[in-house]
Design a protein around this motif. Structure first.
Motif, PDB file in Angstrom:
ATOM      1  N   ASP A 158       0.826  -1.207   0.000  1.00 62.28           N
ATOM      2  CA  ASP A 158       0.000   0.000   0.000  1.00 62.28           C
ATOM      3  C   ASP A 158       0.861   1.258   0.000  1.00 62.28           C
ATOM      4  N   SER A 159       1.949   1.225   0.737  1.00 68.15           N
ATOM      5  CA  SER A 159       2.852   2.387   0.766  1.00 68.15           C
ATOM      6  C   SER A 159       3.482   2.611  -0.608  1.00 68.15           C
ATOM      7  N   LEU A 160       3.848   1.529  -1.269  1.00 66.23           N
ATOM      8  CA  LEU A 160       4.424   1.654  -2.609  1.00 66.23           C
ATOM      9  C   LEU A 160       3.385   2.164  -3.603  1.00 66.23           C
ATOM     10  N   ALA A 161       2.124   1.776  -3.413  1.00 64.84           N
ATOM     11  CA  ALA A 161       1.067   2.257  -4.307  1.00 64.84           C
ATOM     12  C   ALA A 161       0.886   3.767  -4.172  1.00 64.84           C
ATOM     13  N   ILE A 162       0.961   4.286  -2.939  1.00 68.42           N
ATOM     14  CA  ILE A 162       0.846   5.737  -2.747  1.00 68.42           C
ATOM     15  C   ILE A 162       2.033   6.450  -3.382  1.00 68.42           C
ATOM     16  N   LEU A 163       3.222   5.848  -3.291  1.00 71.18           N
ATOM     17  CA  LEU A 163       4.386   6.440  -3.945  1.00 71.18           C
ATOM     18  C   LEU A 163       4.200   6.445  -5.461  1.00 71.18           C
ATOM     19  N   LYS A 164       3.589   5.390  -6.019  1.00 71.07           N
ATOM     20  CA  LYS A 164       3.270   5.370  -7.444  1.00 71.07           C
ATOM     21  C   LYS A 164       2.289   6.494  -7.790  1.00 71.07           C
ATOM     22  N   LEU A 165       1.305   6.709  -6.919  1.00 70.68           N
ATOM     23  CA  LEU A 165       0.342   7.782  -7.147  1.00 70.68           C
ATOM     24  C   LEU A 165       1.035   9.136  -7.133  1.00 70.68           C
ATOM     25  N   TYR A 166       1.962   9.320  -6.201  1.00 66.37           N
ATOM     26  CA  TYR A 166       2.721  10.572  -6.153  1.00 66.37           C
ATOM     27  C   TYR A 166       3.545  10.755  -7.434  1.00 66.37           C
ATOM     28  N   ALA A 167       4.142   9.659  -7.916  1.00 63.70           N
ATOM     29  CA  ALA A 167       4.921   9.737  -9.152  1.00 63.70           C
ATOM     30  C   ALA A 167       4.028  10.134 -10.321  1.00 63.70           C
ATOM     31  N   ALA A 168       2.833   9.554 -10.391  1.00 65.30           N
ATOM     32  CA  ALA A 168       1.915   9.893 -11.483  1.00 65.30           C
ATOM     33  C   ALA A 168       1.483  11.353 -11.385  1.00 65.30           C
ATOM     34  N   ALA A 169       1.232  11.841 -10.166  1.00 70.84           N
ATOM     35  CA  ALA A 169       0.819  13.231  -9.994  1.00 70.84           C
ATOM     36  C   ALA A 169       1.938  14.202 -10.339  1.00 70.84           C
ATOM     37  N   SER A 170       3.181  13.765 -10.232  1.00 71.90           N
ATOM     38  CA  SER A 170       4.320  14.654 -10.492  1.00 71.90           C
ATOM     39  C   SER A 170       4.488  14.978 -11.964  1.00 71.90           C
ATOM     40  N   SER A 171       3.971  14.133 -12.841  1.00 75.85           N
ATOM     41  CA  SER A 171       4.149  14.322 -14.278  1.00 75.85           C
ATOM     42  C   SER A 171       2.981  15.100 -14.871  1.00 75.85           C
ATOM     43  N   ARG A 172       3.268  15.931 -15.860  1.00 82.10           N
ATOM     44  CA  ARG A 172       2.203  16.621 -16.579  1.00 82.10           C
ATOM     45  C   ARG A 172       2.214  16.263 -18.072  1.00 82.10           C
ATOM     46  N   GLN A 173       3.005  15.249 -18.450  1.00 85.63           N
ATOM     47  CA  GLN A 173       3.239  15.004 -19.864  1.00 85.63           C
ATOM     48  C   GLN A 173       1.985  14.569 -20.622  1.00 85.63           C
ATOM     49  N   LEU A 174       1.151  13.752 -20.003  1.00 88.77           N
ATOM     50  CA  LEU A 174      -0.025  13.249 -20.699  1.00 88.77           C
ATOM     51  C   LEU A 174      -0.940  14.407 -21.098  1.00 88.77           C
ATOM     52  N   ARG A 175      -1.222  15.272 -20.163  1.00 92.66           N
ATOM     53  CA  ARG A 175      -2.087  16.418 -20.475  1.00 92.66           C
ATOM     54  C   ARG A 175      -1.459  17.307 -21.546  1.00 92.66           C
ATOM     55  N   SER A 176      -0.149  17.477 -21.473  1.00 94.25           N
ATOM     56  CA  SER A 176       0.526  18.333 -22.454  1.00 94.25           C
ATOM     57  C   SER A 176       0.430  17.754 -23.862  1.00 94.25           C
ATOM     58  N   GLU A 177       0.586  16.441 -23.978  1.00 93.38           N
ATOM     59  CA  GLU A 177       0.496  15.822 -25.300  1.00 93.38           C
ATOM     60  C   GLU A 177      -0.889  15.999 -25.902  1.00 93.38           C
ATOM     61  N   VAL A 178      -1.918  15.809 -25.078  1.00 96.10           N
ATOM     62  CA  VAL A 178      -3.281  15.979 -25.583  1.00 96.10           C
ATOM     63  C   VAL A 178      -3.509  17.423 -26.011  1.00 96.10           C
ATOM     64  N   LEU A 179      -3.051  18.368 -25.208  1.00 95.36           N
ATOM     65  CA  LEU A 179      -3.261  19.773 -25.536  1.00 95.36           C
ATOM     66  C   LEU A 179      -2.511  20.158 -26.812  1.00 95.36           C
ATOM     67  N   ARG A 180      -1.298  19.660 -26.986  1.00 95.39           N
ATOM     68  CA  ARG A 180      -0.578  19.957 -28.226  1.00 95.39           C
ATOM     69  C   ARG A 180      -1.322  19.421 -29.445  1.00 95.39           C
ATOM     70  N   ALA A 181      -1.860  18.224 -29.321  1.00 95.65           N
ATOM     71  CA  ALA A 181      -2.617  17.661 -30.442  1.00 95.65           C
ATOM     72  C   ALA A 181      -3.861  18.494 -30.722  1.00 95.65           C
ATOM     73  N   GLN A 182      -4.555  18.922 -29.676  1.00 93.42           N
ATOM     74  CA  GLN A 182      -5.738  19.754 -29.863  1.00 93.42           C
ATOM     75  C   GLN A 182      -5.380  21.076 -30.533  1.00 93.42           C
ATOM     76  N   LEU A 183      -4.270  21.681 -30.097  1.00 95.76           N
ATOM     77  CA  LEU A 183      -3.848  22.948 -30.703  1.00 95.76           C
ATOM     78  C   LEU A 183      -3.471  22.756 -32.168  1.00 95.76           C
ATOM     79  N   SER A 184      -2.823  21.636 -32.470  1.00 98.54           N
ATOM     80  CA  SER A 184      -2.433  21.379 -33.846  1.00 98.54           C
ATOM     81  C   SER A 184      -3.653  21.223 -34.742  1.00 98.54           C
ATOM     82  N   LEU A 185      -4.704  20.601 -34.201  1.00 96.63           N
ATOM     83  CA  LEU A 185      -5.918  20.415 -35.000  1.00 96.63           C
ATOM     84  C   LEU A 185      -6.716  21.710 -35.118  1.00 96.63           C
TER      85      LEU A 185
END
Length: 827
Positions: free
Chosen positions: A176-203
């Motif tokens: 469970d502690s490792l799962a929370i650390l995974k959640l923190y790692a996922a929250a630290s990244s913004r790349q997924l949202r950025s990729e979607v926004l770049r694609a939307q802007l390109s279209l």
């Protein structure tokens, strides 16, 4: 009539008495869950008697005879103060929030299941070293022991939230502690949202869309439509920041992007002749804060600093001889792939060698008050498929395709917690750097200081992309093309040299000569420039100068942009008549012309600046992007600078396509300022000088469970105005949309400044109190100090800790009588 009056009076009195009794009953059971910090408990799972000494600020100082007992006590202390938060963080990582929140949390659960955070955490348990596995088990035993004490002694279910939300507190497991650390790692990244926004802007704006997000020296992107012919913006509506409290139901939102700053000075640049280090990891403004202060007496030496409840490690802190801090590096650690689904067979997709089967599993999501829902999880060689409803993915997913995610944190070979525990138990920088080589996700800039100097190193897993990658990871790409796939994932091997005795980190690192870029989404360039100026501006630094730097509220964006957008507007003529719109504009411009850029809550200038820039950016992009403009909630200083300097023809954004006239950038600046003044006048009156930034820049530190409930929100939430803004070092990013666009939604949830010349003068603070219990006096006692820029000191001297103690919890091993032959009764 008299009889009716008497019965009405009796019913009214009865109702009042009933409500009073109900309130007393609720109060009684809620207060029962407040822990007694002066109790003694006989517990199973420890070898020797130990003490948890609580300071005036409710910081636990844990004194144990061995490491296992110390981690046991940390788990128990976390559970005493933050049991609900811990269980919610665990649920968020496991994809089980809907069991307590209902249908509104289903999307978060669906995403967590698809990411496989809990599954990867269970697998990653084997990757930890023996020391870390022992710490995880001891910590879990401590959490479970407190839950057992609560159940045995009927201590109000451990937290008042459990009276309102259905929940069964399952035994805490090491994974469970490792799962929370995974959640923190996922929250630290913004790349997924950025990729979607770049694609939307390109279209939406294929000719100029890249202007909005392009970094300095960033290569041009291909048109998204050229990668997927026929692609167009459709499907899911663009996301809005208005729903952020719901997003924070689990305290951490995957791929929201967390930031921080860290800076250090070696002995030659400090007044006391020993290194200094400062760190302020960001988090959402919740009640309680994500962070929790603690001190552990370990065999390797005492350590003190900031923990995350649920994880047995100090993320940022110090020992007697070493200080460390972390900054999420914002490298490009995630890629989206558009996988072509085989026509007529939804269970197959196109691979490099032809059509192949998805890996498929079925999971059940339980939802409060409605029937369970089954979800089908499909996975490709690139990673799991995500729902089209997540992150606006449906708007850029071509028909017949599905989006898959490759992310460094998904690996089972993740020894990040071992690295973190290794850093905090290391005797010096060399030992800490050796331990940090195990780091995987999130990739961070690790800043270290010991008595021999300071050092900064990028640690974590780095995706290796081919130079032939279609987008270099910046937009979704075809998943069946080998050149678009990761060539490998390697540990970072990069250490930045200290410049003139200082170093600092505020985001992504630029590539070294000949390297592939590490990422393109840094929002830290202006903050880094401001930080460099402050650090270089003094020959020597002290603890106080580091505190002053950490609390700096000068906006480098305001200093850079106001001369550009106001170049043709500064007032030079006769004053207009008082009370007229022209006079308001003149007053506003006069204030801004004399302003130093300090985003103080007590000044009108930050509010005028923020409203002006917000109106201006919306006017620049609205006619080109349409509804997509609603998703550009944050100020984009680089974009506005490019437009007003007309870099590569970017001034074309100033012309409104729908109008016959050709608007200039000066025209848009004046129109935006007038619109901002009209809006602010409606809200705060006509006197420009009476406006205050703090009236709009008011943080609502929301309790994810109790906060949205009417009336309870007044107890559980905390409102306070803040200084700072998007680009200040004391960072407070804005919501950017809705009725309260200037409301800060995150901030430095923890601040620490560590002085190795006098370690006990090091200072610490979190954005809430230590307790997660709304009726505790330690629920918000540190929040006011945090807002005012104050800190608390925390000593590693055992005698000082005990001298200032407000409570001492004693844990005694079961089966071992105390001196004198008697065991205390459990409390």
């Amino acid at each position: 009539m008299l009889t009716l009056f008497r019965w009405t009076l009796r019913l009214t009195i009865g109702l009042i008495v009933g409500l009073c009794l109900a309130a007393v009953l609720v109060w009684y059971f809620a207060v029962r869950s407040l822990p007694d910090y002066n109790a003694s408990h006989v517990v199973s799972g420890i070898a020797e008697e130990l003490e948890i000494v609580r300071s005036t600020e409710n910081v636990p100082h844990i004194f144990a005879g061995n490491d296992r007992d110390a981690f046991f006590a940390l788990g128990l202390a976390h559970a005493q103060d933050r049991l609900f938060q811990m269980t919610v963080l665990r649920r968020a990582a496991q994809g089980r929030l809907a069991e307590i929140y209902g249908l509104r949390a289903f999307p978060a659960d669906d995403l967590a299941r698809r990411l496989g955070l809990a599954r990867a955490a269970r697998q990653a348990l084997a990757a930890q070293d023996a020391q870390t596995r022992a710490a995880l088990q001891a910590y879990a035993d401590g959490v479970n022991q407190w839950v057992a004490i609560v159940n045995r002694d009927a201590l109000g279910r451990g937290a008042p939230e459990f009276f309102l939300l259905p929940d069964e507190i399952a035994f805490w497991q090491p994974a469970d502690s490792l799962a929370i650390l995974k959640l923190y790692a996922a929250a630290s990244s913004r790349q997924l949202r950025s990729e979607v926004l770049r694609a939307q802007l390109s279209l939406a704006a294929p000719e100029r869309g890249q202007d909005l997000m392009a970094g300095l020296g960033e290569p041009a992107l291909p048109d998204y439509a050229s990668l997927f012919p026929g692609a167009r913006i459709s499907g899911a509506a663009p996301e809005s920041g208005e729903g952020w409290p719901l997003d924070l139901a689990g305290y951490l939102t995957p791929f929201s992007g967390l930031s921080a700053t860290a800076f250090a000075a070696d002995a030659g640049r400090t007044t006391a002749g020993q290194p200094l280090l400062a760190n302020d990891p960001q988090s959402a403004l919740t009640m309680p804060s994500l962070w929790y202060l603690a001190r552990l007496a370990l065999q390797s030496g005492d350590v003190i600093g900031a923990t995350i409840p649920g994880i047995p490690a100090i993320f940022s802190g110090r020992s007697d001889d070493l200080a460390w801090g972390i900054v999420p590096a914002q490298i490009d650690d995630a890629d989206l792939y558009m996988e072509e689904v085989q026509p007529g067979d939804k269970d197959r997709y196109r691979g490099v060698q032809g059509w192949r089967d998805f890996a498929i599993r079925r999971e059940i999501i339980r939802i409060r008050d409605i029937p369970d829902r089954a979800i089908i999880l499909r996975e490709t060689a690139n990673g799991p498929l995500l729902s089209a409803a997540s992150f606006g993915l449906g708007s850029v997913t071509p028909e017949g395709f599905a989006a898959a995610l490759r992310w460094t944190g998904a690996t089972a070979e993740d020894a990040t917690l071992s690295a973190l525990i290794g850093v905090m138990t290391a005797p010096d920088r060399d030992g800490a750097m050796a331990a940090a080589r195990q780091w995987v996700a999130p990739a961070v800039t690790l800043t270290l200081a010991d008595r021999d100097g300071v050092e900064e190193r990028l640690v974590g897993a780095l995706p290796q992309r081919s130079p032939e990658h279609a987008t270099l990871g910046r937009m979704p790409t075809p998943g069946w093309i080998a050149a678009n796939r990761w060539q490998d994932v390697l540990p970072a091997e990069r250490s930045d040299a200290t410049e003139n005795g200082v170093n600092f980190a505020a985001g992504v690192l630029p590539p070294l000569q000949g390297e592939m870029p590490l990422g393109f989404d840094s929002d830290s360039a202006l903050r880094e420039a401001r930080l460099r100026r402050l650090l270089d501006g003094r020959e020597v630094h002290s603890r106080d100068s580091f505190i002053e730097t950490q609390l700096d509220i000068v906006s480098p964006a305001a200093r850079a942009l106001l001369p550009l957008i106001g170049a043709d507007l500064w007032f030079t003529g006769e004053p207009a008549a008082p009370g007229t719109p022209e006079r308001q504009r003149q007053d506003a411009l006069r204030l801004l012309a004399e302003w130093d850029g300090a985003m103080s809550e007590h000044l009108p200038e930050p509010l005028i600046y923020a409203a002006w820039l917000s109106a201006l950016q919306d006017r620049l992009i609205r006619d080109d992007l349409g509804p997509l403009a609603d998703r550009i909630t944050a100020l984009q200083p680089g974009f506005i600078e490019r437009v007003y300097r007309n870099r590569n023809g970017a001034a074309a954004w100033c012309d409104i396509r729908q109008s016959a006239a050709v608007e200039t950038c000066s025209t848009l600046s004046r129109q935006a300022l007038d619109a901002a003044i009209v809006n602010l006048t409606e809200r705060f009156g006509p006197d420009v000088t009476s406006w205050r930034w703090g009236d709009s820049h008011e943080a609502i530190q929301i309790h994810p469970a109790l906060g949205p409930i009417p009336r309870l929100g007044w107890i559980a939430n905390l409102r306070q105005s803040l200084s700072g803004g998007d680009s200040t070092l004391a960072r407070a990013p804005l919501l950017g949309s809705g009725a309260q666009p200037f409301r800060p939604v995150s901030g430095p949830g923890y601040r620490g400044v560590y002085d190795l010349a006098d370690p006990d003068s090091s200072v610490f603070i979190i954005a809430s109190g230590q307790s997660g219990h709304p009726f505790s006096r330690h629920y918000d006692d540190l929040a006011v100090r945090w807002r005012r820029g104050e800190y608390v000191t925390m000593s590693l001297d055992p005698e000082l800790a005990r001298a200032a103690a407000t409570g001492i919890t004693r844990l005694l091993p079961a089966g071992q009588p105390r001196a004198g032959g008697d065991e205390p009764a459990a409390r």
